[in-house]
Design an enzyme around this catalytic site. Structure first.
Site, mmCIF file in Angstrom:
data_model
loop_
_atom_site.group_PDB
_atom_site.id
_atom_site.type_symbol
_atom_site.label_atom_id
_atom_site.label_comp_id
_atom_site.label_asym_id
_atom_site.label_seq_id
_atom_site.Cartn_x
_atom_site.Cartn_y
_atom_site.Cartn_z
ATOM 1 N N SER A 39 -7.987 2.279 -1.268
ATOM 2 C CA SER A 39 -9.388 2.445 -1.502
ATOM 3 C C SER A 39 -9.752 4.186 -1.361
ATOM 4 C CB SER A 39 -10.329 1.981 -0.278
ATOM 5 O OG SER A 39 -11.769 1.792 -0.763
ATOM 6 N N ASP A 152 -10.235 -3.835 -4.471
ATOM 7 C CA ASP A 152 -9.894 -3.025 -3.376
ATOM 8 C C ASP A 152 -8.923 -3.604 -2.422
ATOM 9 O OD1 ASP A 152 -10.333 -1.776 -0.987
ATOM 10 O OD2 ASP A 152 -12.247 -0.764 -1.583
#
Length: 254
Positions: A39, A152
């Protein structure tokens, strides 16, 4: 020769603190041999491994309106496209950037939404895995890559130490930018969603923290929200000052 392997967590805007951590490590002249990121930690690790100075990356972020980089998708899979984000990254890294072009080995982590498993990328094209690693579910559309629907990586692994383990010459340092604030105020539904996601994601980091030779987790970050990008300079400084304060513990690893 003993060197550092860094695992950089996600945390939204709090991930800007990673840049401060990296700037401090450079100032302390500590050798970073390998990186793993997820991320916002993926973004920081990619630019660092590509040779960008941390303060240079901070200037780039502060001069960019991050909200204008997205455009509505209005699909059943997400609210926003990552097309403009991809264009920004491509302008800085090049349209044909590969993992092999980087100055240090790097692993990025994404989540296969359908298989329900973490996927690790360390070779080949760089931009698709980077976008996938940062594609927060619901907010962004999944990234279609290599026959997978990717989102993610922090969803299942928000402190990716795995690629760094098993190397006798690496000292694994986890940099966790998503500490929980036990005194947080939750006045509305948005804050409730943020808190729920943070607690759920943090649950997958506990065992991984124990696998690090050293954990860097600046406590001041608990006062910031995932979208606090306007505080970028302050977040950078928190990571920088905290890491300098851990100089003795870092040197002891060698």
């Amino acid at each position: 020769m003993v060197q550092l392997g860094l695992a950089l967590s996600g945390g939204g805007a709090r991930g800007i603190a990673h840049l401060g951590v990296l700037a401090a490590l450079d100032e302390l002249q500590l050798p970073v041999a390998q990186l793993a990121g997820v991320s916002s930690g993926a973004i920081a690790s990619v630019f660092y491994a590509a040779g960008f100075a941390p303060r240079e990356v901070l200037r780039l972020l502060l001069s960019t309106n991050l909200f204008r980089l997205t455009r509505p998708a209005f699909s059943r899979f997400g609210l926003l496209h990552l097309d403009a984000v991809a264009e920004l990254i491509t302008r800085q890294l090049g349209s044909t950037a590969n993992f092999e072009d980087l100055s240090r080995p790097l692993t990025l982590v994404a989540t296969d939404l359908l298989a329900g498993e973490s996927v690790y990328f360390s070779s080949g094209p760089l931009v698709p895995p980077l976008l996938a690693s940062s594609a927060v579910p619901i907010v962004y559309r999944p990234v279609d890559y290599q026959g997978r629907q990717l989102v993610d990586g922090g969803l299942l692994n928000n402190l990716p130490v795995e690629p760094l383990l098993g190397h006798d010459d690496l000292r694994v340092v986890g940099v966790h930018c998503n500490p929980v604030n036990p005194e947080a105020h939750i006045p509305n539904f948005r804050r409730l969603v943020e808190r729920t996601l943070q607690l759920a994601i943090n649950a997958n980091t506990a065992a991984r923290k124990s696998q690090c030779h050293l954990l860097l987790e600046p406590p001041e970050l608990r006062h910031f929200r995932p979208l606090s990008y306007k505080h970028g300079a302050e977040l950078f400084d928190i990571g920088y000052r905290y890491t300098l304060g851990q100089a003795a513990a870092l040197h002891a690893l060698f």
